[in-house]
Design an enzyme around this catalytic site. Structure first.
Site, short mmCIF file in Angstrom:
data_model
loop_
_atom_site.label_atom_id
_atom_site.label_comp_id
_atom_site.label_asym_id
_atom_site.label_seq_id
_atom_site.Cartn_x
_atom_site.Cartn_y
_atom_site.Cartn_z
CB SER A 84 -1.06 -0.10 1.19
OG SER A 84 -1.76 -1.30 1.26
N GLY A 85 1.95 1.14 -0.05
CA GLY A 85 3.07 2.23 -0.21
C GLY A 85 2.98 3.12 0.87
CE LYS A 87 -3.10 6.72 -1.19
NZ LYS A 87 -2.09 7.04 -1.85
CB ALA A 88 1.19 0.33 4.50
CG ASN A 90 2.20 -1.05 11.19
OD1 ASN A 90 2.30 -0.16 11.98
ND2 ASN A 90 1.20 -1.93 11.08
CB VAL A 92 7.62 -3.38 4.86
CG1 VAL A 92 8.74 -4.37 4.52
CG2 VAL A 92 6.53 -3.86 5.64
CG ASP A 206 -4.22 -9.23 7.18
OD1 ASP A 206 -5.38 -10.08 6.94
OD2 ASP A 206 -4.01 -8.20 7.13
#
Length: 524
Positions: A84-85, A87-88, A90, A92, A206
């Site tokens: 999600s780039g 927008k995540a 968390n 990574v 998840d």
């Protein structure tokens, strides 16, 4: 650029193949003598355990925030690899850690950065991370370290360079993933889940196609990040509610059976090549409408018998009642006989280039033939007295622009801090290095101003007091504050030489000279 190594602590692991249920306790922390993130390895497994143990390094370390910041380019947005780039919740990041002397190229890592206060208790976070870090398996993208620094919480894992299952199944460009490879993915992930379950960590948070990664050889691996929650008591499922286990919607708790349900959704992804809500897929299965379920991009290139077996297994995993779902052992038992093309490497089935072992770079070039600067000359001779005189003469001119202070910041605390720096400067000039360390430490601990020169001076003080480990850390901090400051690289070179890491010291000296030459050209 520069020296980015784990200079803190490491955990040595027990044998990677323990009896079921023995993986809960915390491993003791031990002081590490070297600066390599891979200095500690698990004992070699006996033949019976060799298949389960990962071929990767089993070292587990606590990293400093400065090291991970340097490894990821300051947590640069272009290094975000989260699906999600930015927008995540968390992020990574990909990054590279500097290896120890003679260990070849820098090690690629993935760094998961949690949101502020996701894990308020650093002790709890560290214990959870150490528990996951104890796991080692060739089907996992293994956890190799963590960081607790103030409010920051980060996990460090092996980096998998060939994207996620989601990319290969949903967003492929050149070719879709072939049937035999899809069966291999299902089998390998089932093996990873079974291993974690046997090691006393059956909960995976998840599980979805984004958690399945492909290593340098194209082999599928399960991300270790899902073995820890996104927060101490936060949500465990970030996916659409349509894909969430029914019991989780009722209780908000993840159970081993919930993991099996999520594995069933991954099987649906492999079968269909698209995201299908489990309820809709089950309706198709009950109507014996398997052809409608199958990915049309396979163009019928699959065994109907194997497809039926995989559909049956997915149906079992997606049962509404948790008690009706199979366990991980049964997943492995059903999927193992379905494996075909065992002689074909994964990279070939994925259509990616064969991985070539990185060749260590050639020996570092000799220092430039043009006349060395006084600083370069002093460092190459390991003349600490000359370095001290140069640092005194340059004063703080390289700190210009490092700090912009408002009028309101000139408080009594600020005056006290500047007074500590002044006392440190006087002690440094008079070669009272222990007093200088104390005064500079008072300045650094306040944290209102950040001075690369103070770090460089304190680094030299540590060298004068025969403390090369501390000297290297301060030189690295100077680089973090001023990334292309030649003095920071020169001081790292001297500290590395004092640590008998001559090859790395030589590299650093050459890099410092190149930066200094570049700086001089730009100033003309």
């Amino acid at each position: 650029m520069g020296c980015c190594r784990s200079s803190l602590r490491a955990v040595t692991h027990p044998h990677p193949e323990k009896p079921p249920g023995t993986g809960a306790g915390a491993a003791p922390m031990a002081r590490r003598p070297s600066f390599s993130a891979s200095a500690h390895r698990a004992a070699p497994p006996p033949p019976a355990a060799a298949a389960a143990a990962s071929s990767s390094e089993a070292g587990f370390a606590e990293f400093s925030l400065a090291e991970l910041r340097a490894a990821t380019g300051g947590f640069a947005p272009e290094n975000i690899v989260s699906e999600s780039g930015d927008k995540a919740p968390n992020f990574v990041y990909r990054g590279r850690l500097q290896q120890g002397q003679g260990q070849g190229p820098r090690r690629a890592i993935a760094v998961k950065k949690f949101g502020k206060m996701a894990w308020p208790d650093p002790k709890q976070f560290a214990e959870e991370a150490r528990g996951v870090g104890r796991l080692r398996h060739r089907r996992l993208a293994n956890l190799i370290g963590y960081c607790c620094d103030g409010d920051e919480r980060l996990l460090v894992a092996e980096f998998m360079p060939n994207d996620t299952l989601a990319k290969h199944v949903f967003h492929w460009e050149n070719q879709t993933i072939e049937w035999a490879m899809r069966l291999r993915v299902a089998y390998h992930i089932a093996e990873a889940l079974d291993y974690c379950s046997n090691e006393g960590r059956p909960l995976y948070h998840d599980l979805n196609a984004y958690r399945v990664l492909f290593d340098e050889n194209g082999d599928p691996r399960l991300s270790c990040f899902g073995l820890m929650k996104n927060s101490r008591d936060g949500k465990s499922y970030s996916t659409n509610l349509a894909y969430t286990p029914p019991e989780y919607l009722r209780t908000g708790r993840v159970t081993p059976e919930s993991v099996i349900f999520s594995f069933g959704t991954v099987l649906l992804d492999l079968l269909s090549g698209k995201r299908i809500p489990p309820s809709h897929a089950l309706d198709m299965m009950r109507g014996d409408n398997i052809q409608m379920l199958m990915d049309s991009h396979l163009e019928g290139n699959y065994s109907t018998e194997e497809a039926t077996a995989l559909v049956d297994l997915a149906s079992q995993c997606l049962q509404y009642e948790a008690r009706d779902r199979p366990n991980t052992k049964k997943l492995v038992t059903i999927l193992e006989p379905l494996q075909t093309k065992l002689e074909v490497p994964s990279y070939e089935m994925l259509g990616i280039p064969k991985h070539e072992e990185e060749v260590p770079p050639p020996p570092a070039p000799q220092p430039p033939q043009h006349p060395l600067s006084p600083m370069a000359e002093a460092c190459s001779r390991m003349d600490l007295t000359a370095i001290q005189q140069i640092l005194v003469s340059t004063h703080y001119r390289d700190d210009e622009g490092s700090n912009e202070l408002s009028f309101q910041e000139w408080t009594q605390q600020m005056r006290d801090m500047l007074d500590a720096r002044k006392r440190g400067d006087l002690a440094f000039r008079d070669k009272d290095f222990k007093t200088a360390i104390e005064c500079y430490t008072q300045f650094v601990d306040v944290g209102t101003m950040v001075s690369p020169t103070v770090y460089a001076r304190r680094s030299l003080c540590h060298l004068m007091c025969d403390q090369p480990d501390a000297a290297l850390r301060d030189a690295m901090q100077a680089q973090c504050v001023y990334p292309e400051w030649p003095t920071a690289f020169y001081m790292q070179a001297v500290a590395l030489s004092k640590l008998d890491m001559q090859s790395d010291a030589k590299d650093m000296l050459s890099e410092a000279s190149q930066l200094e030459e570049k700086k001089q050209k730009n100033s003309r």
